[in-house]
Design a protein around this motif. Structure first.
Motif, short mmCIF file in Angstrom:
data_model
loop_
_atom_site.label_atom_id
_atom_site.label_comp_id
_atom_site.label_asym_id
_atom_site.label_seq_id
_atom_site.Cartn_x
_atom_site.Cartn_y
_atom_site.Cartn_z
N THR A 1 0.83 -1.20 0.00
CA THR A 1 0.00 0.00 0.00
C THR A 1 0.87 1.25 0.00
O THR A 1 0.59 2.22 -0.72
N SER B 1 -13.72 2.72 -8.49
CA SER B 1 -12.41 2.07 -8.64
C SER B 1 -11.66 2.04 -7.32
O SER B 1 -11.05 1.02 -6.96
N ILE B 2 -11.69 3.15 -6.58
CA ILE B 2 -11.03 3.20 -5.28
C ILE B 2 -11.63 2.17 -4.33
O ILE B 2 -10.91 1.42 -3.66
N TYR C 1 2.37 1.67 -3.53
CA TYR C 1 1.41 2.11 -4.53
C TYR C 1 1.10 3.61 -4.39
O TYR C 1 1.13 4.36 -5.38
N TYR C 2 0.82 4.05 -3.18
CA TYR C 2 0.47 5.45 -2.99
C TYR C 2 1.66 6.37 -3.22
O TYR C 2 1.49 7.51 -3.67
N THR D 1 -8.20 -6.28 -10.79
CA THR D 1 -7.82 -5.27 -9.80
C THR D 1 -6.44 -4.70 -10.11
O THR D 1 -6.22 -3.49 -9.97
N SER E 1 -5.86 -0.82 -10.85
CA SER E 1 -4.87 -0.08 -10.05
C SER E 1 -3.86 0.62 -10.93
O SER E 1 -3.50 1.78 -10.69
N VAL F 1 -10.67 -1.50 -5.40
CA VAL F 1 -9.28 -1.89 -5.12
C VAL F 1 -9.06 -2.07 -3.62
O VAL F 1 -8.43 -3.05 -3.19
N TRP F 2 -9.60 -1.19 -2.81
CA TRP F 2 -9.43 -1.32 -1.35
C TRP F 2 -10.11 -2.58 -0.82
O TRP F 2 -9.57 -3.26 0.06
N TYR G 1 -5.51 3.53 -12.88
CA TYR G 1 -5.86 4.64 -11.98
C TYR G 1 -4.65 5.52 -11.73
O TYR G 1 -4.74 6.75 -11.75
#
Length: 306
Positions: free
Chosen positions: A52, A151-152, A55-56, A122, A126, A155-156, A129
């Motif tokens: 996580t 989409s958010i 990715y962010y 997914t 991801s 994925v979460w 996005y």
């Protein structure tokens, strides 16, 4: 010369994306405890936490590349070299955990075709996005209003819900929504994250309007978005929660849980309209993921010990 921001609490916790990682890790713990009545592997939780963050971090690198400047992007600019090195280290750690501490390949091959499709889809969502515009400028999920929020949430839910369940079960989870309440648990989580995604659009309204980003809030305005989307979704969240409560015949204390979460969602909906600082909105909105997970974990342990 501007002072370095690395060692501020916002830099260490928020801009570095550890807050998102904590939220995803706790979400996975709550989901596995709820479904399987046992905690997930620590290696799995750490892998979700680190992936996580990775990715962010990539997503916000794109923010500074596109010229969006604020306190967070300033932190990224000042610490860009460190973050690039950290990305490499964290990716290597994720790969080590996935292939040497977790039976990732074995589980993927042993799970059902539908789960394989969900996981691969997914990954595609991801990627597009965060970086889809690099390949095709017309594919910008972030600018597609409700699709962005969906989409958010998708994925979460997969990262913090479906993937941990698949790994914890060795790929043998049965996905029949008519005979299994797992689907309803995932629907509850999906609705919850969807609400939070819409709340973030309220926070970004002024910037989205300047950049002509077509979010729900930019299209309808704050008040109509609250009445047309957020409040109905909060009611749906309560309905799904009540269904699970009566379906599972849980102790009465569990009945308080969905109404407490619904109250917090309404409270944060009010507060984000009054707050403009990025760190305040992250703490308020994403903090609800942590709050929900912690309450769920505490309720589980309280119920199992009684």
């Amino acid at each position: 010369m501007k002072p370095k921001l690395f060692f501020t609490w916002k830099g260490l916790l928020l801009w570095s994306n550890h807050f998102y990682g904590i939220a995803a890790g706790l979400m996975s713990i709550e989901m596995v405890l709820t479904i399987f009545k046992k905690p997930p592997s620590i290696f799995l939780v750490v892998c979700i936490y680190l992936s996580t963050i990775v990715y962010y971090t990539y997503a916000y690198f794109d923010e500074i590349e596109t010229g969006i400047y604020n306190e967070r992007s300033q932190w990224y600019l000042q610490n860009k070299g460190y973050l690039k090195i950290r990305q490499v280290v964290l990716i290597l750690l994720c790969l080590y955990l996935a292939f040497f501490k977790l039976p990732l390949i074995d589980v993927f091959y042993s799970t059902t075709t539908s789960i394989k499709i969900i996981l691969l889809l997914t990954l595609i969502i991801s990627f597009f996005y965060a970086r889809g515009h690099v390949i095709l400028k017309n594919i910008q999920i972030r600018n597609k209003g409700f699709l962005k929020c969906l989409s958010i949430a998708w994925v979460w839910v997969v990262v913090g819900g479906i993937a941990p369940l698949v790994m914890a079960s060795g790929g043998q989870v049965e996905w029949n929504p008519f005979s299994n309440y797992i689907f309803m648990q995932l629907l509850q989580l999906f609705v919850f994250i969807l609400i939070l995604a819409i709340l973030f659009d309220i926070k970004d309204l002024n910037r989205d309007q300047d950049e002509k980003v077509k979010t729900l809030v930019a299209k309808y305005g704050i008040k109509p978005t609250i009445y047309k989307f957020i409040l109905p979704l909060v009611l749906l969240y309560i309905w799904v929660s009540l269904f699970l409560f009566f379906r599972l015949e849980q102790p009465l204390v569990y009945l308080i849980f969905p109404f407490l979460i619904a109250f917090l969602l309404i409270l944060v909906t009010y507060l984000v309209q009054k707050r403009t600082a990025i760190h305040e909105n992250i703490l308020l909105i994403d903090g609800l993921i942590i709050a929900k997970a912690l309450i769920g974990i505490v309720l589980f342990w309280a119920g199992s010990s009684s």
